[in-house]
Scaffold this motif. Structure first.
Motif, PDB file in Angstrom:
ATOM      1  N   LYS A 102       0.811  -1.218   0.000  1.00 17.99           N
ATOM      2  CA  LYS A 102       0.000   0.000   0.000  1.00 17.99           C
ATOM      3  C   LYS A 102       0.842   1.266   0.000  1.00 17.99           C
ATOM      4  O   LYS A 102       0.463   2.277  -0.590  1.00 17.99           O
ATOM      5  N   ASP A 103       1.998   1.212   0.698  1.00 20.00           N
ATOM      6  CA  ASP A 103       2.795   2.441   0.779  1.00 20.00           C
ATOM      7  C   ASP A 103       3.602   2.675  -0.505  1.00 20.00           C
ATOM      8  O   ASP A 103       4.309   3.672  -0.624  1.00 20.00           O
ATOM      9  N   ASP A 104       3.535   1.752  -1.433  1.00 18.58           N
ATOM     10  CA  ASP A 104       4.233   1.937  -2.701  1.00 18.58           C
ATOM     11  C   ASP A 104       3.384   1.293  -3.813  1.00 18.58           C
ATOM     12  O   ASP A 104       3.793   0.364  -4.480  1.00 18.58           O
ATOM     13  N   ALA A 105       2.153   1.821  -3.930  1.00 20.42           N
ATOM     14  CA  ALA A 105       1.192   1.186  -4.837  1.00 20.42           C
ATOM     15  C   ALA A 105       1.415   1.641  -6.265  1.00 20.42           C
ATOM     16  O   ALA A 105       0.645   2.418  -6.823  1.00 20.42           O
ATOM     17  N   ARG A 106       2.514   1.169  -6.854  1.00 19.88           N
ATOM     18  CA  ARG A 106       2.804   1.548  -8.231  1.00 19.88           C
ATOM     19  C   ARG A 106       2.956   0.315  -9.102  1.00 19.88           C
ATOM     20  O   ARG A 106       3.579  -0.663  -8.688  1.00 19.88           O
ATOM     21  N   VAL A 107       2.382   0.369 -10.298  1.00 20.71           N
ATOM     22  CA  VAL A 107       2.474  -0.735 -11.249  1.00 20.71           C
ATOM     23  C   VAL A 107       2.808  -0.133 -12.606  1.00 20.71           C
ATOM     24  O   VAL A 107       2.284   0.924 -12.954  1.00 20.71           O
ATOM     25  N   GLU A 131      -1.110   3.616  -8.617  1.00 22.97           N
ATOM     26  CA  GLU A 131      -0.533   4.486  -9.628  1.00 22.97           C
ATOM     27  C   GLU A 131      -0.010   3.631 -10.765  1.00 22.97           C
ATOM     28  O   GLU A 131       0.727   2.669 -10.531  1.00 22.97           O
ATOM     29  N   PHE A 132      -0.406   3.951 -11.993  1.00 18.24           N
ATOM     30  CA  PHE A 132       0.105   3.219 -13.145  1.00 18.24           C
ATOM     31  C   PHE A 132       1.188   4.061 -13.805  1.00 18.24           C
ATOM     32  O   PHE A 132       0.891   5.123 -14.351  1.00 18.24           O
ATOM     33  N   VAL A 133       2.413   3.591 -13.736  1.00 19.71           N
ATOM     34  CA  VAL A 133       3.535   4.368 -14.242  1.00 19.71           C
ATOM     35  C   VAL A 133       3.551   4.301 -15.763  1.00 19.71           C
ATOM     36  O   VAL A 133       3.618   3.223 -16.340  1.00 19.71           O
TER      37      VAL A 133
END
Lengths: 174, 411
Positions: A102-107, A131-133
């Motif tokens: 959760k603290d780094d919700a990036r894909v 977050e979608f990079v």
């Protein structure tokens, strides 16, 4: 297209990134039932781009939808992608499951491979706060852009109150 | 995009369809030409998935039935299959055929409804009245079989709620005969009419590469020549045995161009395909139970113990519907319920379809993917700070005037 072909390319493309695979069988039909096989695979977060690229190289792909869940410490995303439409019974449904903290919700976004995935990625931004990079457009789809909460997150303190207000006309969730 | 001095912005909407996805289309136009479009949805987002995750599965079924008023059996069919996979529930053969019959009747009514709307957008109101008059017949048979014209409440986890009695068979067959007799006339009126062709050929084109890349579904994808039909690609229920083949304009002897005309071709031919499917399903339907859980409390108890996840899909009249469900033992409500309706997939295909087209073609292109735009009511033209209201009637008038121009040879 069959399940083994899909499994082989996934294994070849992901190596260590493919944590677990499972083939689920459903019996379809009445008089002469056939077995329709689906793939459910668990992958690392960074393996999503090579996985989708591998599937795309294999045949025509259809991005059905991404579903997801707030699973406590992590957010789980499930990419339901069908490979090989166009022939009778020749499409294989692949579900790629990945989890992000959760603290780094990036894909990484897969829009550069499947432009049609944009709507469903944008929907996960608003509903799960992922977050979608690299996504070309990160505005909300269904909810107002200034909405303070992500409705499917279970840990936001404001959320309960907010959602109760949203559905109070119904008189059941209040 | 840098806006040129002569570029106007025309926001249309919010459209308020009966679907989960109402749309607001914001056009950039240069003169009569559309050069860009931005799409916003969510104006009537009801949070149905959120509501579903707080109710027991029987209540969720009622909610699913009400996601869409037109394809009201499509969502329950996808949901029941997802739950049946998650909870390991068997579906008796007879009920699989009944689900197919109701789904195909629904496709006929939906496609005829769309054909009428398309005729109306083009200004052919006689054609609208003709198609909607003949559509009544399929609503009558649905009422006869299920008790309702829409929201049939037929699928339930493990089967269906109502059987089709032997004395109803002739009525269904009568309906099939009625539409068989009519279909040629309908195909003729729509597809051999020079003015329909003039208004729809080369309009709202979706190239096959675009349809593939943007994951278009249903007739929208098939009109571009993609043989993409869930009933064919990933068979379910009795569809594998009935042998469904995706219909493209090739079946009408045309090279697919992906324009509005091709979308009419595909939908009308699919009415014929559905008639054949219903006829065969009725003939081949085995006798036997219609549900594996005749008593609802037993079903609920089974569902409460169930642990697992499942996917269910269905080719609705507008394209692929897919539901994902996760159940946990001891919890009545689904832990996760994700619904994907066809318009969700077709949203992005609108963009290439609109670009390069005329303002007068907006109504028919918007209608061509078959969203429910019945409540699209107003348009605003914005230029700088000035805002001019432009009623839906005005757009319709533009569209109809274009048809008149073509008919009188002044186009």
């Amino acid at each position: 297209m069959n399940v083994d072909q899909v499994l082989n390319v996934l294994k070849a493309a992901l190596g260590e990134g493919l944590a677990h695979t499972e083939v689920r069988v459903r019996r379809v039909g009445v008089k002469a039932p056939v077995e329709l096989k689906e793939i459910w695979a668990e992958i690392d977060r960074d393996a999503i781009v090579p996985a989708v690229a591998a599937l795309k190289a294999l045949g025509p792909v259809h991005m059905s939808v991404i579903s997801g869940q707030d699973a406590g410490e992590r957010i789980e995303l499930l990419y339901h992608i069908a490979v090989g439409y166009g022939t009778e019974g020749g499409e294989v449904m692949v579900t790629l499951r990945l989890a992000v903290p959760k603290d780094d919700a990036r894909v990484p976004s897969i829009c550069h491979l499947i432009p049609g995935a944009e709507t469903t990625e944008r929907e996960k931004i608003e509903f799960l706060g992922v977050e979608f990079v690299g996504i070309p457009d990160s505005r909300h789809v269904f909810l107002p852009d200034d909405l303070p909460v992500h409705p499917w997150r279970k840990d936001e303190p404001e959320m309960g109150r907010f959602l109760r207000r949203m559905v109070e006309w119904e008189g059941k969730d209040g | 995009m840098a806006e040129a001095e002569n570029t106007f912005r025309i926001p249309i909407g919010p459209i308020h369809p009966a679907l989960k996805e109402p749309v607001r289309l914001s056009f950039q136009v240069e003169g009569e030409r559309i050069v860009g479009v931005d799409i916003r949805t969510g104006f009537a987002h009801r949070g149905i998935e959120y509501m579903g995750m707080r109710r027991n599965l029987i209540q969720v079924l009622y909610l699913a039935e009400r996601i869409c008023g037109i394809c009201s059996v499509a969502h329950p069919i996808a949901l029941t299959q997802a739950v049946e996979q998650a909870a390991g529930i068997e579906v008796p053969p007879r009920s699989q055929y009944i689900r197919v019959i109701i789904s195909e009747l629904e496709r006929i009514h939906s496609h005829l409804l769309w054909a009428g709307v398309a005729a109306h957008e083009l200004g052919f109101d006689t054609l609208l009245h003709l198609t909607w008059k003949v559509r009544e017949k399929v609503l009558d048979i649905l009422e006869e079989l299920t008790g309702n014209r829409i929201d049939y409440a037929i699928p339930i986890y493990g089967g269906v709620r109502r059987d089709i009695a032997p004395d109803q068979y002739p009525k269904v067959q009568g309906t099939i005969r009625y539409y068989r007799g009519l279909l040629d006339e309908l195909l003729d009126t729509f597809l051999r009419d020079p003015s329909v062709e003039a208004r729809t050929r080369g309009v709202g084109v979706l190239e096959p590469e675009e349809a593939d890349a943007l994951c278009a579904v249903g007739p929208t994808a098939r009109a571009s020549g993609l043989a993409k039909d869930v009933r064919q690609d990933r068979p379910y229920l009795a569809y594998g045995e009935l042998g469904v083949k995706a219909i493209t304009p090739r079946d009408w002897g045309l090279v697919p161009r992906g324009d509005v005309y091709d979308k009419i071709v595909v939908r009308l031919l699919e009415v014929g395909q559905s008639l054949g499917l219903i006829e065969r399903a009725l003939l081949e339907m085995p006798d036997g139970e219609i549900t594996s859980f005749p008593k609802i409390p037993a079903l609920l108890a089974h569902l409460k113990k169930a642990q697992g996840e499942g996917l269910g899909w269905h080719e609705a009249p507008r394209g692929e519907v897919i539901h994902y469900v996760r159940l946990e033992a001891g919890v009545e409500e689904p832990v996760v319920w994700k619904v994907k309706a066809p318009t969700y997939s077709n949203l992005m295909s609108w963009k290439p379809m609109f670009e390069g087209q005329e303002i007068a073609d907006i109504p028919i292109i918007a209608a061509s993917i078959d969203p429910c735009i019945c409540c699209m009511d107003r348009v605003h033209i914005v230029r700088g700070e000035d805002e001019t209201g432009m009623a839906m009637e005005e757009l319709l008038r533009l569209s109809r005037a274009k048809t008149q121009r073509i008919l009188t040879g002044n186009g």
